[in-house]
Enzyme design. Structure first.
Site, short mmCIF file in Angstrom:
data_model
loop_
_atom_site.label_atom_id
_atom_site.label_comp_id
_atom_site.label_asym_id
_atom_site.label_seq_id
_atom_site.Cartn_x
_atom_site.Cartn_y
_atom_site.Cartn_z
N ILE A 48 0.84 -1.20 0.00
CA ILE A 48 0.00 0.00 0.00
C ILE A 48 0.87 1.25 0.00
CG2 ILE A 48 -1.69 1.33 1.33
CD1 ILE A 48 -2.83 -1.37 2.28
N SER A 63 -4.57 1.84 8.73
CA SER A 63 -3.85 0.59 8.94
C SER A 63 -4.52 -0.30 9.98
CB SER A 63 -2.39 0.87 9.31
OG SER A 63 -2.30 1.63 10.51
N ASP A 83 -9.89 5.43 9.96
CA ASP A 83 -10.76 4.40 9.39
C ASP A 83 -10.82 3.15 10.27
OD1 ASP A 83 -12.40 3.35 7.19
OD2 ASP A 83 -10.70 2.02 6.78
N GLU A 116 -14.00 -2.35 17.55
CA GLU A 116 -14.98 -2.17 16.49
C GLU A 116 -16.15 -3.13 16.69
OE1 GLU A 116 -13.01 -2.57 12.74
OE2 GLU A 116 -11.65 -0.88 13.09
N HIS A 154 -14.07 1.55 8.90
CA HIS A 154 -13.18 0.48 8.42
C HIS A 154 -13.54 0.07 6.99
CE1 HIS A 154 -10.48 -3.02 9.96
NE2 HIS A 154 -10.21 -2.72 8.70
N ILE A 155 -13.56 1.06 6.11
CA ILE A 155 -13.95 0.82 4.72
C ILE A 155 -12.79 1.01 3.75
CG2 ILE A 155 -16.38 1.41 5.07
CD1 ILE A 155 -15.67 4.19 3.83
N GLY A 178 -10.56 -0.88 2.49
CA GLY A 178 -10.50 -1.88 1.42
C GLY A 178 -11.86 -2.30 0.92
#
Length: 627
Positions: A381, A458, A483, A488, A510-511, A513
């Site tokens: 990445i 990350s 993110d 979570e 957490h989007i 990816g």
């Protein structure tokens, strides 16, 4: 025990109903073609399920077909391409047991005989209807005197054959089951590879999703060592539907659960499961692995694998695959977009105008061109972000604990502090190593330039959240994008975090990816790795296991032996192979400090006692045979 096997033809030996295919051929130039074909299919199903008399079903369909004998060669050619997949792959069974196999069908000999002849079934063991033609060759009816043209004619047909031994019927419809119901056949196997007819399945002695299952139950020669429908796959956390499609298409039994499962529930659910598919929330602990007695492989439909106890999985002989590349572009694009949005203060201006305030200002609004981007973690990445950011005019600096080659004009920093001191924007792209916990805390935040920006796509534990809140509230940082979070939710719903409500702070669930393209790529990549391992034993790209790329099996059986890496075990394995006079055509071995993985390809003919002997070798973790 002497057995006779009575097969249906339509939707069993073939994937289709032959008269439906004939209808598509004969009606192709008619404007009402689709409507007529649909009506023919409905009549077919009513007859198969016994809801109308078969004679009535046949008469109505023949009348609607308007077929000619010249249509039959094309029909036969199409049927050759529509043989059921597992029938084709098990042609050897039909060759070796030809004298035990019969076809009893309400279809027609004119197209059945040429097809089954290629499977070594002679026409004298094919019992079916025959067409009647007029002088011009038009199909005008059928031989009404044939018992198979009559309601429940299969009963009388089978009775008249006076076959000895155990009679097993394999078919898709209730019209096949009636032979069992009448007491003439001893077993009925509902064949569901092509169509699942509830009425037939409900009354079956055994539901067989393919011929492999039928052959396995009867211990008959087969193409596969173990039917894939018996391999249970559990997919959690709303994995992309393509994963279900890929695994189901290959024959596995797949169950989908939309959310993650806590340890206690997963321990119960994993019993009997061979393949587990998860994303980032499901925790695969030693207790879970101990409960998964049949577990062979875990697929992580994401990059990270810290949610899985990799060492313990390896010691249990469970292989783990992930998706290290599939969603990297999605993460990079989000990072780049957030850099622009933060430096232009887009979110505060957007919130103001949504609230009814017009505030056109250049305050705290900057171009990214000429600014310094610091990338922490120069992996897949980080490198892509480096290239794209430089293309947009940013100066790129990076820090990584490993010595990574710089791309373009990127400059490597010797320490994290050096990078923080020089960067206008810091973007975090580190892995899930526990040492990265609180990598960015209060000290590191104040090593960043005053008025700079932080992006974390990350891991949630990498940034000290209270320290970040303080840095934003004090104005030391002008903005941030987060993110990932230390904690979570298991599924979509309410969420609370101390960062909520701060200005120029982009919060996303957490989007990073989570794009359609990335999730689709992952849903192709991970199942392919799982299927390669299940079907061939290949462990290429496994994250916790010795990697072996295996050649394709060539007319051989393959022994897969996973064991603790103990001195002398390979010698013991080869002693057993020699004792049973095994003809080895290939052998492959890879080990690490804990586990050894040896694959042996052998001639198909051998003493089956060797399997028991290899399973009994001390320190064996798992053993299976593939063919």
């Amino acid at each position: 025990m002497d057995r006779k096997y009575i097969f249906d033809f339509d939707s069993t030996l073939t994937r289709v109903e032959a008269l439906d295919v004939l209808a598509e051929i004969t009606l192709k130039n008619r404007p009402d073609r689709e409507e007529v074909i649909r009506e023919i299919q409905e009549i077919t199903n009513l007859g198969i399920d016994g809801d109308i008399s078969f004679t009535d079903s046949l008469e109505r369909r023949i009348k609607m077909l308007r077929a000619h004998k010249d249509h039959l060669p094309e029909l036969i050619a199409q049927l050759r391409d529509k043989i059921s997949k597992s029938i084709t792959s098990n042609k050897e069974f039909f060759e070796k047991h030809a004298d035990q196999i019969y076809v009893i069908s309400a279809g027609f000999k004119e197209f059945i005989n040429p097809i089954v002849a290629e499977y070594n079934i002679p026409e004298e063991r094919v019992f079916a209807n025959t067409f009647e033609f007029d002088d011009a060759g038009n199909i005008i009816g059928f031989d009404a005197a044939n018992v198979l043209a009559q309601h429940n004619g299969k009963i009388e047909c089978l009775r008249s054959l006076e076959l000895e031994g155990q009679l097993q019927v394999i078919g898709d419809g209730y019209s096949d089951y009636v032979m069992r119901e009448a007491g003439i056949a001893h077993k009925f196997f509902a064949y569901t590879e092509n169509v699942h007819r509830e009425k037939a399945a409900r009354n079956a002695d055994h539901i067989t999703p393919n011929l492999d299952e039928f052959l396995f139950v009867n211990d008959l020669p087969r193409n596969l060592s173990y039917p894939k429908n018996r391999i249970k796959v559990l997919l959690l956390e709303n994995v992309h539907p393509a994963a279900f499609e890929n695994l189901s298409e290959d024959g596995f039994s797949v169950e989908v659960v939309a959310h993650s499962l806590p340890e206690a529930e997963l321990i119960e659910k994993i019993k009997g499961v061979h393949v587990l598919g998860i994303r980032s929330k499901t925790q695969v602990t030693p207790k879970v692995l101990d409960a998964g007695k049949k577990l062979m492989v875990i697929g992580a439909f994401c990059i990270g694998t810290t949610q899985i106890d990799l060492d313990y999985a390896r010691k249990k002989g469970v292989v783990v695959f992930n998706a290290p590349y599939s969603n990297t572009r999605s993460v990079v694009e989000l990072a780049l977009g957030e850099i622009i949005m933060l430096m232009r203060s887009v979110f505060p201006r957007s919130s103001e105008i949504h609230g009814g305030t017009w505030n056109k200002t250049a305050a705290n609004s900057r171009e990214i061109r000429g600014k310094n981007l610091g990338i922490v973690g120069y992996g897949n990445i980080g490198k892509q972000l480096s290239v794209l950011a430089e293309a947009m005019g940013m100066r790129v600096y990076y820090y990584d604990i490993d010595d990574k080659l710089a791309l373009g004009n990127a400059i490597r920093c010797a320490t994290l502090e050096d990078l923080l001191n020089v960067s206008d924007v810091v973007s975090l792209h580190v892995d899930d190593n526990p040492h990265n916990r609180n990598l960015i805390g209060a000290r590191e935040l104040h090593q960043m330039r005053k008025g700079s920006y932080l992006i974390n796509l990350s891991r949630g534990f990498v940034v000290d959240i209270p320290a970040l809140k303080s840095a934003l509230e004090s104005g030391w940082l002008l903005g941030a994008a987060v993110d990932v979070y230390p904690e979570e939710p298991r599924s979509n719903g309410p969420f609370q975090n101390v960062l909520q409500g701060l200005d120029n702070l982009i919060l996303t669930p957490h989007i990073g990816g989570s794009t359609e393209e990335a999730q689709r790529d992952i849903a192709d990549f991970v199942p392919n790795k799982i299927m390669d391992y299940i079907n061939s034993g290949s462990t290429v790209d496994a994250v916790n296991f010795p990697n072996i790329r295996l050649p394709k099996q060539q007319n051989s059986h393959r022994f897969l032996h996973i064991h603790h890496n103990t001195p002398g075990i390979m010698a013991h394995i080869n002693e057993i192979l020699a004792k049973y006079n095994m003809n080895i055509t290939g052998q492959y071995l890879s080990t690490d400090s804990d586990v050894g993985y040896v694959i042996t390809d052998l001639d198909k003919e051998y003493n089956k006692e060797v399997v028991k002997a290899l399973k009994a070798v001390a320190h064996t973790l798992k053993f299976r045979v593939l063919y």
